[in-house]
Design an enzyme around this catalytic site. Structure first.
Site, short mmCIF file in Angstrom:
data_model
loop_
_atom_site.label_atom_id
_atom_site.label_comp_id
_atom_site.label_asym_id
_atom_site.label_seq_id
_atom_site.Cartn_x
_atom_site.Cartn_y
_atom_site.Cartn_z
N SER A 153 78.38 46.06 23.30
CA SER A 153 77.18 45.27 23.02
C SER A 153 77.07 44.10 23.99
CB SER A 153 77.19 44.80 21.56
OG SER A 153 75.94 44.27 21.18
N HIS A 270 71.04 46.76 17.08
CA HIS A 270 70.99 48.12 17.66
C HIS A 270 70.19 49.09 16.79
CE1 HIS A 270 73.70 46.69 20.72
NE2 HIS A 270 74.50 46.23 19.77
#
Length: 390
Positions: A153, A270
């Site tokens: 991430s 996400h």
């Protein structure tokens, strides 16, 4: 990737920035020996196939760097890094970019403030690159022989800076905008992330479908519940509306889930609930001079290497609303012919979560894993891979 290419990647991505003067970094003190000086002659190298270096050197001589993501932050991180060259300059530069004292927050907290998305993402980014400085100081050959990097991430930004794809200050600016936009998107809808340890017969997609139908029955329009992280076999993170996640916890046995746990994050990262954050990050990235990585960096979106700057621009924004394919990335990096050895792997940044995941994905690769400690002041690289993740 040749040794010279790996060297120039680090000098271009971070070390060279020190030579730009007050626009980004303070000029280093006279006589300081850092990455920039060490690698001054590492220019003009020819690029090769990403794993060409392993064909000329034993796999154990090569290295892979893994950069952690949100959730790994802990008060005190950075304490074990301050005695190493350049680290204080990194935090001084971060203070100018962010407008607040990131080092003070990282060292002393409080934890609830550090845990906020707007703070923890920049904190992890800077601590991870500071950990690279420590690793370079103690084991410079690890940096010189690096053949691949990946970040989870927000860790992907640190991996790209390490690989020379963007400068430190510009990368941190993008992380700042990203974190602020994600925080704002999180506050718009009650949402979260649920870690799920399943079994081979677990029905992740069916569970998400059932949870969405449950939300619709409660009057929630366009409910979100979907897999947002692929961690290791039979382990996923599912993100979405809070009501959907509560439904999954209550009905975990129906879907053959062994264990569920809510993660301490502010929103459904996400997933499409992060769509409001895409445009601010896209605009921020337009101001960043992105170059082709000189060390292979793997994208969270599709678990393949980045190919060119346009690829990076597109996928970093897309990553916000796409699942992190970390399990697939581990397979892409470590898959090899039977009998062939594995590179050394270093987790650079707070925590050991990525090491624990690597162990579950590939036990043989994990045997060459180490974590670079960012908490302790002892001058060594922590080689104990067995501490469980926080």
């Amino acid at each position: 990737m040749s040794v010279r290419v790996a060297r120039v990647a680090w000098v271009r991505g971070l070390g060279a920035s020190y030579r730009r003067g007050a626009s980004s970094f303070p000029v280093p003190p006279p006589g300081a020996q850092g990455v920039a000086e060490l690698l001054r002659d590492a220019t003009g190298a020819e690029e090769e196939a990403p794993w060409a270096a392993t064909e000329r050197r034993m796999p154990g001589q090569c290295s892979v760097l893994l950069f952690p993501g949100q959730g790994s932050q802990v008060v005190g991180m950075g304490r074990g890094l301050l005695n190493y060259p350049r680290v204080r300059e990194l935090y001084a530069a971060a203070r100018r970019v962010l407008g607040y004292d990131l080092l003070e927050l990282s060292l002393h907290g409080p934890q609830e403030t550090l845990d906020r998305t707007v703070h923890c993402q920049p904190a992890i980014f800077v601590a991870s690159l500071a950990a690279v400085e420590k690793l370079h100081h103690l084991q410079p050959s690890v940096i010189e022989n690096c053949v691949a990097a990946a970040g989870f991430s927000v860790g992907e930004f640190a991996a790209l800076v390490f690989a020379g794809a963007m400068e430190f200050a510009e990368g941190l600016y993008a992380v700042k905008i990203r974190a602020e936009a994600m925080q704002e998107a999180s506050e718009a809808v009650p949402s979260g992330m649920l870690s799920v340890l399943g079994q081979p017969q677990s029905k992740f997609n069916f569970a998400c479908l059932e949870a969405r139908e449950h939300c619709k029955s409660l009057g929630i329009e366009n409910p979100v519940c979907e897999v947002s992280n692929y961690l290791f076999p039979d382990c996923r993170v599912i993100s979405g509306h809070q009501e959907a996640l509560r439904f999954l916890q209550k009905n975990s046995s129906k879907f053959h889930f062994r264990r569920t746990r809510m993660l301490p994050v502010s929103g459904a990262f996400h997933t499409r609930l992060m769509e409001p954050a895409v445009e601010p990050l896209t605009q921020a990235l337009k101001a960043v001079d992105i170059k082709k990585p000189l060390v292979s960096v793997y994208s969270n979106v599709h678990a393949h290497r980045y190919r060119h700057p346009g690829h990076i621009h597109k996928l970093l924004a897309q990553q916000l609303v796409s699942p992190v394919k970390w399990e697939q990335t581990m397979h892409a990096i470590y898959e090899r012919k039977k009998g062939r050895g594995f590179p050394q792997t270093f987790e650079v940044g707070p925590g050991r979560q990525l090491g624990a995941i690597l162990k579950s994905c590939n036990m043989q690769a994990w045997k060459s894993y180490s974590a670079v400690d960012v908490l302790q002041t002892l001058e060594h690289v922590d080689l104990d891979p067995q501490e469980p993740p926080r």
